[in-house]
Design a protein around this motif. Structure first.
Motif, PDB file in Angstrom:
ATOM      1  N   GLN A 138       0.833  -1.204   0.000  1.00 46.59           N
ATOM      2  CA  GLN A 138       0.000   0.000   0.000  1.00 46.59           C
ATOM      3  C   GLN A 138       0.865   1.249   0.000  1.00 46.59           C
ATOM      4  N   SER A 139       0.342   2.340  -0.528  1.00 45.54           N
ATOM      5  CA  SER A 139       1.094   3.595  -0.485  1.00 45.54           C
ATOM      6  C   SER A 139       1.082   4.186   0.912  1.00 45.54           C
ATOM      7  N   ALA A 140      -0.038   4.039   1.612  1.00 44.54           N
ATOM      8  CA  ALA A 140      -0.167   4.513   2.990  1.00 44.54           C
ATOM      9  C   ALA A 140      -1.179   3.629   3.692  1.00 44.54           C
ATOM     10  N   ASN A 141      -0.956   3.408   4.981  1.00 40.23           N
ATOM     11  CA  ASN A 141      -1.878   2.535   5.693  1.00 40.23           C
ATOM     12  C   ASN A 141      -3.226   3.206   5.883  1.00 40.23           C
ATOM     13  N   HIS A 142      -4.270   2.468   5.590  1.00 41.46           N
ATOM     14  CA  HIS A 142      -5.637   2.980   5.647  1.00 41.46           C
ATOM     15  C   HIS A 142      -6.130   3.198   7.068  1.00 41.46           C
ATOM     16  N   SER A 195      -4.251   7.449  -0.324  1.00 43.83           N
ATOM     17  CA  SER A 195      -3.353   8.575  -0.591  1.00 43.83           C
ATOM     18  C   SER A 195      -3.676   9.352  -1.862  1.00 43.83           C
ATOM     19  N   LEU A 196      -4.388   8.764  -2.810  1.00 42.48           N
ATOM     20  CA  LEU A 196      -4.682   9.476  -4.048  1.00 42.48           C
ATOM     21  C   LEU A 196      -5.459  10.753  -3.755  1.00 42.48           C
ATOM     22  N   GLY A 197      -4.944  11.851  -4.238  1.00 44.07           N
ATOM     23  CA  GLY A 197      -5.559  13.142  -3.994  1.00 44.07           C
ATOM     24  C   GLY A 197      -5.069  13.827  -2.738  1.00 44.07           C
ATOM     25  N   GLY A 219      -7.201   2.664  -6.848  1.00 36.27           N
ATOM     26  CA  GLY A 219      -7.829   3.657  -5.982  1.00 36.27           C
ATOM     27  C   GLY A 219      -9.337   3.535  -6.069  1.00 36.27           C
ATOM     28  N   SER A 220     -10.034   4.315  -5.224  1.00 36.53           N
ATOM     29  CA  SER A 220     -11.491   4.288  -5.193  1.00 36.53           C
ATOM     30  C   SER A 220     -12.012   5.714  -5.172  1.00 36.53           C
ATOM     31  N   VAL A 224     -10.517   2.618  -9.709  1.00 35.55           N
ATOM     32  CA  VAL A 224      -9.479   2.992 -10.665  1.00 35.55           C
ATOM     33  C   VAL A 224      -8.360   1.960 -10.601  1.00 35.55           C
ATOM     34  N   LEU A 225      -7.992   1.418 -11.728  1.00 37.10           N
ATOM     35  CA  LEU A 225      -6.833   0.536 -11.825  1.00 37.10           C
ATOM     36  C   LEU A 225      -5.943   1.052 -12.939  1.00 37.10           C
TER      37      LEU A 225
END
Length: 294
Positions: free
Chosen positions: A54-58, A87-89, A102-103, A115-116
């Motif tokens: 993951q880019s960042a932990n949820h 993290s997107l955005g 992303g979602s 989004v893939l």
């Protein structure tokens, strides 16, 4: 292979792979919830088909060393899937990934739009059955209006966050600093520096997380507890377990767009009394039960 703190959807896919006869390697994290890039690289094997990070932990907001891991994966010839939903955005996603997901609802876009991104030159075969439409990519018709709305929302959200992220991050720093000062027996969780700007998690000893959520909701604060992907169950958070921190009595605060300093001030003022009331109730219940034993 994957980190031990991936979203449950990733871990469930790994479990399905195991049930079908495959092997899965999970890489642990430190107490801040961060993977060690060297340890992740060492876990890559010649037969590793896919790495997931993951880019960042949820749940705790800790940023992962995506770029370093991507370099190791590229050297080993292993594609890297990055779950960037949180993290997107909100933050820049380091490059080097092979697949990125992303979602749209995370950045104010239409719910249900995922989004893939598949990097050019990366092998990809859709798991869905193909038909004769849409170049055999997916069955059925794509929801073009919702996709366009998701893209527009991401552009707008990213512009807003670029301007507002420092202010929101300062509010999170305030929560991280003041909660341990005003509430005894609290552990603030996650990396204090390498983190998302809007997210903070802390755990309170001697308090049930769901009871604290109910009390805070009564006071007008919408927060979460437990795992962000299984918050409607009573299961302990797999993220907190992997980190080796307190898994009960935790509160996850996600600051929304437009949050003000006065909002955070009201939360910080209400939290100590809310925790104290619940702790007194817990202690009274314990004492009553102890005295009633034969």
């Amino acid at each position: 292979m994957a980190s031990a703190v991936e979203h449950s959807s990733v871990l469930h896919a790994a479990e399905l792979h195991e049930r079908d006869g495959g092997e899965v390697t999970l890489v642990g994290v430190d107490r801040a919830g961060r993977v060690d890039a060297a340890e992740f690289a060492a876990a890559l094997r010649p037969d590793t088909a896919l790495a997931c990070l993951q880019s960042a932990n949820h749940e705790v907001g800790t940023l992962q060393p995506v770029e370093e891991v991507a370099q190791a994966c590229r050297a080993a010839g292993v594609p890297l899937f990055v779950d960037a939903a949180q993290s997107l955005g909100r933050a820049e996603v380091p490059g080097g990934w092979s697949y990125l997901a992303g979602s749209a609802h995370k950045w104010g876009g239409p719910a249900g739009v995922g989004v893939l991104a598949v990097r050019k030159g990366t092998r990809w075969r859709s798991p869905l059955p193909a038909d004769e439409r849409e170049a055999r990519r997916v069955p059925g018709f794509e929801n073009v209006p919702a996709i366009a709305a998701a893209a527009a929302a991401l552009v707008a959200y990213r512009a807003d966050m670029a301007a507002d992220a420092p202010r929101v991050s300062a509010l999170v720093d305030r929560i991280r600093t003041e909660v341990p000062q005003t509430v005894p027996d609290v552990e603030v969780i996650g990396d204090p520096v390498r983190r998302l700007p809007h997210l903070v998690t802390f755990s309170c000893l001697y308090v049930e997380g769901e009871a604290l959520l109910t009390e805070l909701d009564r006071l007008g604060f919408a927060v979460s507890s437990g795992s962000s992907c299984t918050a409607d169950t009573l299961r302990p958070s797999h993220v907190l377990e992997a980190m080796g921190v307190i898994t009960h009595g935790n509160v996850r605060v996600s600051l929304p767009r437009g949050v003000g300093s006065e909002d955070v001030g009201r939360f910080l003022a209400a939290l100590p009394d809310a925790v104290a009331r619940l702790r007194r109730t817990t202690m009274n219940t314990f004492e009553t039960g102890r005295r009633s034993r034969p």
